[in-house]
Design a protein around this motif. Structure first.
Motif, PDB file in Angstrom:
ATOM      1  N   LEU A 132       2.726   8.491  71.420  1.00 24.68           N
ATOM      2  CA  LEU A 132       2.426   7.603  72.544  1.00 24.68           C
ATOM      3  C   LEU A 132       1.011   7.803  73.057  1.00 24.68           C
ATOM      4  O   LEU A 132       0.324   6.829  73.407  1.00 24.68           O
ATOM      5  CB  LEU A 132       3.425   7.840  73.685  1.00 24.68           C
ATOM      6  CG  LEU A 132       4.748   7.112  73.590  1.00 24.68           C
ATOM      7  CD1 LEU A 132       5.663   7.524  74.724  1.00 24.68           C
ATOM      8  CD2 LEU A 132       4.545   5.616  73.591  1.00 24.68           C
ATOM      9  N   ARG A 148       4.638   1.008  70.417  1.00 23.38           N
ATOM     10  CA  ARG A 148       4.945   1.648  71.692  1.00 23.38           C
ATOM     11  C   ARG A 148       6.352   1.243  72.148  1.00 23.38           C
ATOM     12  O   ARG A 148       7.112   2.082  72.637  1.00 23.38           O
ATOM     13  CB  ARG A 148       3.911   1.273  72.745  1.00 23.38           C
ATOM     14  CG  ARG A 148       4.163   2.000  74.070  1.00 23.38           C
ATOM     15  CD  ARG A 148       3.036   1.875  75.020  1.00 23.38           C
ATOM     16  NE  ARG A 148       2.870   0.481  75.444  1.00 23.38           N
ATOM     17  CZ  ARG A 148       1.895   0.064  76.215  1.00 23.38           C
ATOM     18  NH1 ARG A 148       0.978   0.898  76.650  1.00 23.38           N
ATOM     19  NH2 ARG A 148       1.813  -1.202  76.552  1.00 23.38           N
ATOM     20  N   LEU A 175       9.341   3.871  72.900  1.00 24.30           N
ATOM     21  CA  LEU A 175       9.955   3.890  74.226  1.00 24.30           C
ATOM     22  C   LEU A 175      11.449   3.599  74.147  1.00 24.30           C
ATOM     23  O   LEU A 175      12.244   4.196  74.875  1.00 24.30           O
ATOM     24  CB  LEU A 175       9.260   2.889  75.153  1.00 24.30           C
ATOM     25  CG  LEU A 175       7.846   3.266  75.585  1.00 24.30           C
ATOM     26  CD1 LEU A 175       7.173   2.099  76.295  1.00 24.30           C
ATOM     27  CD2 LEU A 175       7.862   4.505  76.463  1.00 24.30           C
ATOM     28  N   GLU A 204      10.697  -0.523  79.834  1.00 27.84           N
ATOM     29  CA  GLU A 204       9.317  -0.402  79.348  1.00 27.84           C
ATOM     30  C   GLU A 204       9.207  -0.855  77.898  1.00 27.84           C
ATOM     31  O   GLU A 204       8.210  -1.458  77.497  1.00 27.84           O
ATOM     32  CB  GLU A 204       8.813   1.041  79.499  1.00 27.84           C
ATOM     33  CG  GLU A 204       8.624   1.479  80.928  1.00 27.84           C
ATOM     34  CD  GLU A 204       9.917   1.947  81.597  1.00 27.84           C
ATOM     35  OE1 GLU A 204      10.969   2.027  80.919  1.00 27.84           O
ATOM     36  OE2 GLU A 204       9.883   2.213  82.800  1.00 27.84           O
TER      37      GLU A 204
END
Length: 179
Positions: free
Chosen positions: A76, A96, A100, A108
């Protein structure tokens, strides 16, 4: 030579046919060059797309290695650097979102996937080498169950409503909708 009406009409028709033939030959000559130029542009587009895929693989290769090694936090951090360097590139947002989601941050992850799909719709196209359609389908199903349930229980929560709108956006893109 032009003695009667029949001769005059015959010569006039002959002149019209010759002019029409010249016009047809002139327009066909231009169309052939246009087709060749169109073929060249299609090849150029395909080459540019392949070069882009290769660049993405080279740029985000280290992040993928970190992901497969289980170093999600470090991946990340690297992704955030790449996203700052290449803000218009959708692949960083998609990666990402995957990380997540794996870490359990569903809201997110949805936001990140939504941003990536807005930047480049190839990620929902099953025929694209960049396709992440299955991951997005899974995220949408999970988002509708999780975020949808929480949004129904808390109708006044604006952040949940925004997350649900993002899930619905991804759902509509999967169904073939456009922006």
């Amino acid at each position: 030579m032009f003695t009667d009406t029949f001769d005059k009409i015959t010569w006039l028709l002959l002149a019209v046919v010759i002019a029409a033939l010249a016009g047809v030959l002139a327009t066909n000559h231009g169309a052939g060059a246009g087709r060749a130029a169109g073929l060249g542009k299609a090849v150029e587009r395909e080459m540019a797309y392949r070069a882009r895929v290769e660049l993405i693989a080279r740029l985000y290769g280290p992040v993928e290695e970190l992901r497969t090694a289980g170093n999600d936090q470090e991946a990340l951090l690297r992704l955030n650097e790449l996203i700052r360097s290449y803000p218009g590139e959708a692949h960083g947002y998609i990666l990402r979102g995957e990380i997540l989601r794996k870490m359990g941050a569903l809201d997110e992850a949805v936001a990140s996937f939504e941003e990536g799909v807005r930047l480049n719709g190839d990620y929902v196209d099953a025929r694209s080498p960049l396709s992440r359609r299955r991951a997005i389908e899974g995220l949408v199903a999970e988002g509708l169950a999780g975020i949808g349930g929480r949004a129904a229980a808390n109708p006044g929560n604006r952040s949940l409503a925004a997350s649900l709108r993002k899930v619905n956006y991804l759902k509509s893109r999967l169904a073939g909708g456009c922006e």
